[in-house]
Each structure stands twice: as C-alpha cells, then as structure tokens.
Design a protein around this motif. Structure first.
Motif, mmCIF file in Angstrom:
data_model
loop_
_atom_site.group_PDB
_atom_site.id
_atom_site.type_symbol
_atom_site.label_atom_id
_atom_site.label_comp_id
_atom_site.label_asym_id
_atom_site.label_seq_id
_atom_site.Cartn_x
_atom_site.Cartn_y
_atom_site.Cartn_z
ATOM 1 N N GLU A 117 -5.921 -12.291 7.591
ATOM 2 C CA GLU A 117 -5.594 -10.333 8.017
ATOM 3 C C GLU A 117 -7.021 -9.985 7.328
ATOM 4 N N ARG A 118 -6.892 -10.275 5.403
ATOM 5 C CA ARG A 118 -8.277 -10.020 5.190
ATOM 6 C C ARG A 118 -10.132 -10.906 6.124
ATOM 7 N N VAL A 119 -9.547 -11.627 6.429
ATOM 8 C CA VAL A 119 -10.786 -11.433 6.941
ATOM 9 C C VAL A 119 -11.554 -10.652 8.270
ATOM 10 N N LEU A 120 -10.166 -10.523 8.552
ATOM 11 C CA LEU A 120 -10.519 -9.311 10.175
ATOM 12 C C LEU A 120 -10.729 -8.309 9.443
ATOM 13 N N GLY A 121 -10.227 -7.811 8.450
ATOM 14 C CA GLY A 121 -10.835 -6.475 7.979
ATOM 15 C C GLY A 121 -12.201 -6.357 7.039
ATOM 16 N N MET A 122 -12.715 -8.060 7.366
ATOM 17 C CA MET A 122 -13.956 -7.919 6.340
ATOM 18 C C MET A 122 -15.506 -7.934 7.523
ATOM 19 N N ASN A 137 -16.668 6.038 1.751
ATOM 20 C CA ASN A 137 -16.864 4.817 1.501
ATOM 21 C C ASN A 137 -15.188 4.725 1.693
ATOM 22 N N ARG A 138 -14.694 5.032 0.205
ATOM 23 C CA ARG A 138 -13.740 4.579 -0.547
ATOM 24 C C ARG A 138 -13.115 4.999 0.752
ATOM 25 N N LYS A 139 -12.652 6.204 1.513
ATOM 26 C CA LYS A 139 -11.346 6.273 2.234
ATOM 27 C C LYS A 139 -11.770 6.081 3.334
ATOM 28 N N ARG A 140 -13.020 5.306 4.146
ATOM 29 C CA ARG A 140 -13.543 4.733 5.346
ATOM 30 C C ARG A 140 -11.991 3.488 4.752
ATOM 31 N N THR A 141 -12.802 2.653 3.911
ATOM 32 C CA THR A 141 -12.539 1.469 4.141
ATOM 33 C C THR A 141 -11.332 1.212 3.859
ATOM 34 N N GLY A 142 -10.208 1.691 2.514
ATOM 35 C CA GLY A 142 -8.838 1.585 2.504
ATOM 36 C C GLY A 142 -9.082 0.463 1.648
ATOM 37 N N ARG A 143 -8.684 1.327 0.556
ATOM 38 C CA ARG A 143 -9.448 0.949 -0.951
ATOM 39 C C ARG A 143 -7.912 0.040 -0.901
ATOM 40 N N THR A 146 -6.321 -2.722 1.261
ATOM 41 C CA THR A 146 -7.364 -3.879 0.587
ATOM 42 C C THR A 146 -6.858 -4.545 -0.605
ATOM 43 N N LEU A 147 -6.954 -3.545 -1.929
ATOM 44 C CA LEU A 147 -6.752 -4.511 -3.110
ATOM 45 C C LEU A 147 -4.937 -4.667 -3.021
ATOM 46 N N ARG A 148 -3.749 -4.182 -2.316
ATOM 47 C CA ARG A 148 -2.505 -4.870 -2.155
ATOM 48 C C ARG A 148 -2.828 -6.176 -1.720
ATOM 49 N N LEU A 149 -3.857 -5.914 -0.017
ATOM 50 C CA LEU A 149 -3.587 -7.490 -0.014
ATOM 51 C C LEU A 149 -4.263 -8.791 -0.137
ATOM 52 N N ILE A 150 -5.608 -8.077 -1.218
ATOM 53 C CA ILE A 150 -5.875 -9.354 -1.960
ATOM 54 C C ILE A 150 -4.840 -9.668 -2.831
ATOM 55 N N ASP A 151 -4.105 -8.873 -3.482
ATOM 56 C CA ASP A 151 -3.011 -8.928 -4.590
ATOM 57 C C ASP A 151 -1.982 -10.322 -3.616
ATOM 58 N N ALA A 152 -1.382 -9.370 -2.501
ATOM 59 C CA ALA A 152 -0.208 -10.217 -2.450
ATOM 60 C C ALA A 152 -1.207 -12.267 -1.740
ATOM 61 N N ILE A 153 -2.884 -11.697 -1.576
ATOM 62 C CA ILE A 153 -3.177 -13.776 -1.201
ATOM 63 C C ILE A 153 -2.399 -14.092 -2.176
#
Length: 470
Positions: A117-122, A137-143, A146-153
């Motif tokens: 999922e993280r790779v797909l986002g990148m 940019n912050r609104k478009r990238t879903g910051r 993304t941070l929640r996904l990184i924490d989950a990883i």
C-alpha cells in the motif's frame, strides 16, 4: 585362571565397552542437537536481519522519492525503481525465512500488504506529483493517511522483531541447556572411562602376570621338547645305522647260509656216491645187518640233503623278483590244480571267501598258501576228511587272512616254537618233513610287512592267522 575369574573379566570388558558406547552415543546426540539448535539461532538472526533490511530498503525508496519530487532529477527516479525492486526481493527472502513459523507468515502477509500500500502511494506520487503551494501539496498527498500507514508498517515490523527475539531467546536457552548437558555427559564419560580403565586393569593385571608365567613355562617346555626332538633324531639316526648294520648282517648270514648249504651238498654227494659204489661192488658180500646199516646211512644222507635244500630255499626267499599285483583267487585255483591228486586222494574239501588282489612276491605268496594247505592235509587223522577254509577281513592298512582246518591240533606248550627252524612235533616215521615249512611261512609274511600266529585246539584243528600290508 578359573572359570569364575574368566567370566568376571569378560563381564568387565563388556560393561566397559557398552557403557563407553552409550556415553559416546549420548554425546553424539547432544552434539547433533546443539548443532541443530545453533542452526536455528543463526536462522532467527538472519530472519531478524532480513526484517531490518526490508524496513531500511523502504526508507531508502522514500528518500529517493523525496529527492525526485524536489529536484525532478531522473537519477532519483531510477534509484527509486531499483530500491522498490530490491524491496520485492527482500520480502520474498523473508517469506522463505518464515516458512516454518505460521504466525510469522501471517504477520508477514499483513506487513507485505502495508508495504505494498505504501509503495502504491509512492508510485502514485512519483507519477502524478505537481509542485504547488505547501498547503495544496499537503492536501493532495494525504499526509495524515501516509503517516498513519508508516506507523502501521513500523508497528508490524516491531511485532515481527519481537516474535523473532522471543524465538531467539528460546533457542539460545535450548542451546545453553544442551551445552550444559554436553559438559555433564563428557564429565560422566571421562569418569566412567577412568573407572572402566581401573576395573579392567585391576582384573587384567593378574591375568597378564599368569600369562607371563605361562609363557615362561611354555618356553621351558618348548626347550625341553626341542631337546627331546634332538634326542629322538639322534636315536633315529642310531636306529637307522643299526638297521643298516642288521641288513648287512642279514645279507651276510643269507650269503653264509647259501654258501654253507651249497658247499655242504658236495661232501654229501660224495658220501652218497661212494655208498652207491660200495653197494654195487660189495653188496652181495654184505650180511643183512650190514645192509641195514647202509640203509640208515642212505636215509640220513637223504634227510641231510632235504635239510640243506630247505636251508637254501629259505635263504633265497624274497629274491624271486619284484613285487606285483596278485589275484589270490586265481592263485588258489592254480594251487588246487597243482595239488589236485593229493586233494582227491585225501578227500580234502577246500573253501574260501572272495579273496582280494594284493601287492607282493608271487612265488613266495604261492609257497605260503601251499605250505599251510599241505600241512593241514598232512596233519589230519586218516579217519577224517580234511576240511580247510580260507577267510579274509579288511582294515585300513592290512588284509587279515585265516586258514582253518580240522586236523590234529597243536598242544598249547608247542604254539610258541612251531615257527622256529627245523621244529618237528612228530617223528619222521609218523609224518615226513624237515620242520622248516612254518619257518618259511613266517619269513614270507614278514617280507610282506605282516605277522603270523596260530590258535589251536587238540583234536579239533588249528587256525593260522596272518596279515599282509596293503
């Protein structure tokens, strides 16, 4: 060494062998177990390292993405693609490492899903990112997402690391236990081997002492045997010399007997010739008493000739030729034909077993059977028909023959001397002969490496037994 001591030594050896073998097997098993445990410790460390490698590769890919988004440098894009490919390979390696652990495989599936999922986002950011104001940019990238996904990883990574660390502690504990047990087993093995060495040594030292004593006794026995053998060899040499001397003496005696008997015949012939001339010239002038005297002289001369002839024939025994194979059945048939008239006149009945073929001197063996048969006929009472039976038995080295008759028999006190030269048990008036026939038989049998004997019952008959070597 008695049986009990032998059993104790054998028991000690068996105990030492099997106890040592058991310890060796135990130590081997512990060694294999420690190697197996160490292998899994290495495996756990490799799995932990692989989890960190996945996390580090993901971070490098994110760094390459940021560099590209900031600079739009194509080198960052290439490096990003390289890191993503590497990430895929490391996740595959991690799958292999966790094949034996179902719970870790479940964690890995979740971890892989989050990473994908993280790779797909990148990838999406890489392809669609347009530089705008920071707020846009912050609104478009879903910051936030993304941070929640990184924490989950990171959380899933930590869960996997915690489980691997727990496995590592467990496997190290198992390895330590095996190591301690191995040290204990080795200590026990060492003590057991020392005890076995002591026990075996305690039992074997007396045995070795006895063996040394027995060896010394055996050496003495061998020396004594060597001396006995040397003595026997010396005796054999002396016996051989004596045998040669006896053979020479026998030859000399035989030659003397032959010469003496031959030379004795000449004066006898002279006496006989002069008596014949005297009777021819003066026979009519002699009275009856003088004629009787001349008859005594002629009879004595004739007997002397017979004795000398017998002595000559005795000295010639064994000189008739070489040994050959002789069919005794045919030999007896020929003898029956030659003695046919005498056998028929006396009413003699001769029976025999099936006789063998032997190796011997033909003339001498013929003389042997002729002498025994004619003696049996001669010494049978006139009122009785002679019955003679010739039997044979077989042994490993000899043939044994028996010649049985129903004649007069021989008194017990005469049995030992009837084979002597010139032995007569009856007067010349009763039974003619020189008394040399059985001496002939004995010498003929001895020529064939055999022996002859007689058993007899007075009035019932005699049995002559002789052996011939095969």
């Amino acid at each position: 060494m008695d049986t009990t001591e032998s059993k104790n030594i054998v028991r000690s050896l068996y105990l030492s062998f099997f106890s040592t073998l058991a310890v060796i097997v135990l130590v081997t098993l512990l060694y294999l177990a420690s190697q197996y445990s160490q292998k899994w410790i290495v495996h756990t460390n490799e799995t932990t390292t692989q989890i960190h490698n996945v996390s580090e590769t993901l971070l490098k890919a994110e760094s390459m993405l940021r560099g590209y988004l900031i600079s739009k440098d194509p080198e960052y894009r290439i490096d990003y693609k390289v890191q993503i490919a590497k990430l895929r390979g490391e996740i595959d390696q991690l799958k292999i490492k966790t094949l034996e652990n179902p719970s870790q495989q479940e964690n890995l599936r979740k971890f892989e899903a989050l990473v994908n999922e993280r790779v797909l986002g990148m990838d999406n950011n890489m392809e669609n990112y347009v530089l705008r104001t920071p707020e846009e940019n912050r609104k478009r990238t879903g910051r936030v997402e993304t941070l929640r996904l990184i924490d989950a990883i990171d959380n899933m990574r930590d869960i996997m690391l915690i489980e691997e660390n727990a496995l590592l502690l467990e496997r190290k504990s198992t390895y330590d236990t095996i190591y301690v047990l191995s040290l204990i087993a080795l200590s026990i093995a060492l003590l057991l081997m020392l005890f076995n060495v002591y026990a075996v040594r305690k039992r074997l030292i007396p045995l070795f002492t006895k063996l040394a004593e027995n060896n010394d006794a055996l050496i003495e026995l061998v020396h004594s045997r060597d001396q006995e053998i040397a003595l026997k060899e010396a005796q054999m040499e002396m016996n051989e010399d004596l045998i040669h001397q006896m053979e020479d003496k026998n030859k000399q005696l035989n030659q003397f007997a032959y010469i003496a008997s031959h030379d004795l015949q000449e004066p006898l012939r002279t006496v006989d010739n002069f008596i014949a001339l005297f009777e021819e010239d003066y026979g009519e002038k002699l009275d009856g008493e003088a004629g009787t005297y001349f008859d005594f002289i002629k009879g004595a001369t004739a007997r002397m000739k017979s004795l000398i002839t017998g002595l000559l024939n005795y000295s010639r025994l064994g000189r008739s030729g070489t040994r050959s194979k002789i069919d005794l059945n045919k030999l007896l048939d020929d003898i029956n034909k030659d003695l046919g008239t005498r056998i028929e006149e006396s009413g003699t009945v001769i029976t025999k077993d099936t006789l063998p073929t032997v190796s011997g001197y033909p003339v001498e063996l013929r003389q042997l059977f002729v002498n025994l048969i004619t003696n049996a006929i001669k010494f049978t009472p006139p009122e009785r028909s002679p019955k003679i039976h010739i039997s044979v038995s077989d042994s490993r080295l000899y043939y044994t023959f028996k010649v049985s008759d129903n004649g007069l028999g021989i008194k017990k006190e005469h049995l030992d001397k009837i084979f002597n030269m010139f032995t007569r048990l009856h007067s010349a008036k009763e039974y003619e002969g020189t008394g040399i026939g059985l001496a002939f038989c004995q010498k003929i049998v001895e020529l064939h490496k055999g022996k002859i004997s007689v058993a007899s019952t007075v009035g019932e008959g005699s049995t002559f037994t002789f052996t011939l070597k095969k």
